[in-house]
Scaffold this active site. Structure first.
Site: not given
Length: 422
Positions: A22-23, A121, A126, A309, A401
């Protein structure tokens, strides 16, 4: 609202295929804005964040062909030859931080971007100041109006940029912007993640000149235009590691196929320190369960350090390990919200600022728990796999997600898990 119900105590066995990252996929999809030619992306996972990105790109005027992707092929075709809008609205950006990555490509190709400040999230602050500072160094003017960043530049110019922190998002945004800038851009203290290297590979296939991705200094020679591309995204290293932890927790034998163990060196080292027997090869990664887990200390760091993560998943493992471990979170200041939910399941976790002192217990007990963010969601499911009794995880929209059909994949390995639609 959906819930995930897990009956603990099943030993997981077998093989499971890892999904595309995903990233890596999010910035790669957004990079389609840099060209008017057709781009084909393969291995794109079916996730809420991917759909949000496609909706965002469609709203900008990108033609999105999801037909084959909808049939489970993982292939997406995008063409940004009729972009008429340069605004990324609050309704989309508030749900996913990666939406802010459209700023660099829109600015580089169209001279303007009107982008809402982001959300995502609730794991800590950030800020996007590193993105904006870099774009400003390349000649962009920046104004904040009613919650939106208005960024303009007739033509971006190459610049030497130093990132105060090795931000993944800022590195990606600036790499894309610099690809069409005039002259040479050097990004110092750049993020080194595999997802950065994958984006660089895509940009170079498109005709960009990016060197040094994967190191802390990236050099980009700007070009006048980019062409279409066909590219398969790298496998999701966080998903792969999550399944490996599931195997360790249940004392099972689990092999994740299509994975790249080289992307998980820090994680692998910590598992070996904990007494875990790892198996696999160049494109597979797994565990041969021995039922023994020793406590180890973990500190999250930018890549190639231990991934933030995977901090929540590792905390579950340490909750049932032999001894006391200290988990230190250095990336985000609010990423221990899962600890309270794990305590509800019988874990012994004491929080001390950015440290969690985890004393291993003999067993966890199933309980109703609530997910607070993406990685917390999967950690509670992992805890449910090893807990005695039934665990009910609510607010699993976070899970969707970043994990593709996780309940089906775990079921295939022998887990007693189901989704209750609500």
């Amino acid at each position: 609202m959906d819930k995930i119900i897990v009956q603990g105590g099943r030993r997981l066995q077998g093989e499971v295929a890892v999904s595309g990252s995903k990233n890596a996929a999010l910035p790669i999809l957004i990079s389609s804005l840099l060209t008017s030619e057709t781009c084909v992306y393969q291995g794109i996972p079916h996730l809420v964040d991917i759909n949000t990105t496609l909706k965002l790109l469609g709203g900008l005027g990108v033609e999105v062909d999801k037909e084959s992707w909808a049939k489970d092929s993982g292939d997406l075709t995008l063409r940004a030859d009729r972009v008429k809008n340069v605004e990324a609205s609050y309704d989309l950006v508030k749900t996913m931080r990666a939406s802010f990555l459209v700023t660099g490509p829109l600015l580089a190709r169209f001279g303007r971007a009107h982008v809402s400040t982001p959300g995502g999230c609730a794991i800590g602050t950030r800020p996007v100041n590193l993105h904006l500072k870099g774009l400003a160094a390349m000649g962009a003017s920046i104004d904040q109006v009613h919650g939106y960043m208005e960024v303009r530049a007739k033509k971006l110019r190459g610049a030497k940029i130093y990132l105060d922190l090795p931000s993944v998002g800022a590195t990606e945004n600036l790499m894309m912007a610099a690809s069409l800038a005039e002259g040479t851009t050097v990004i110092e203290n750049a993020a080194k993640e595999p997802e950065i290297e994958d984006l660089a590979a895509v940009l170079n296939k498109m005709g960009a000149q990016v060197q040094g991705a994967g190191s802390d200094i990236i050099r980009i020679e700007g070009v006048t235009s980019l062409r279409g591309v066909k590219h398969r995204v790298i496998p999701d290293r966080i998903e792969a590691a999550s399944f490996v932890i599931a195997g360790v927790l249940t004392g099972g034998n689990v092999l994740v196929t299509g994975a790249r163990p080289a992307h998980l060196d820090a994680f692998s080292i910590k598992l070996k320190e904990a007494g875990v027997d790892l198996v696999g090869g160049e494109n597979s990664f797994g565990v041969k369960g021995n039922g023994k887990i020793k406590s180890v200390d973990v500190t999250t760091l930018p890549y190639p350090g231990f991934p933030t993560d995977l901090q929540a998943q590792m905390m579950v493992l340490m909750s049932v390990a032999d001894g006391v471990s200290v988990i230190t979170e250095t990336i985000f200041e609010n990423r221990f919200m899962h600890a309270q939910e794990l305590d509800r399941m019988g874990a012994d976790i004491r929080l001390e600022g950015n440290r969690a002192v985890v004393r291993g217990v003999k067993e966890l007990s199933g309980a109703p728990v609530m997910a607070t963010d993406l990685r917390a969601s999967v950690s509670l499911i992992l805890a449910g796999l090893v807990a005695n009794g039934t665990t009910e995880v609510s607010r699993v929209y976070h899970l969707d997600r970043g994990y593709e059909r996780i309940e089906q994949k775990l079921s295939k390995l022998g887990a007693a898990i189901e989704r209750i639609r609500g």
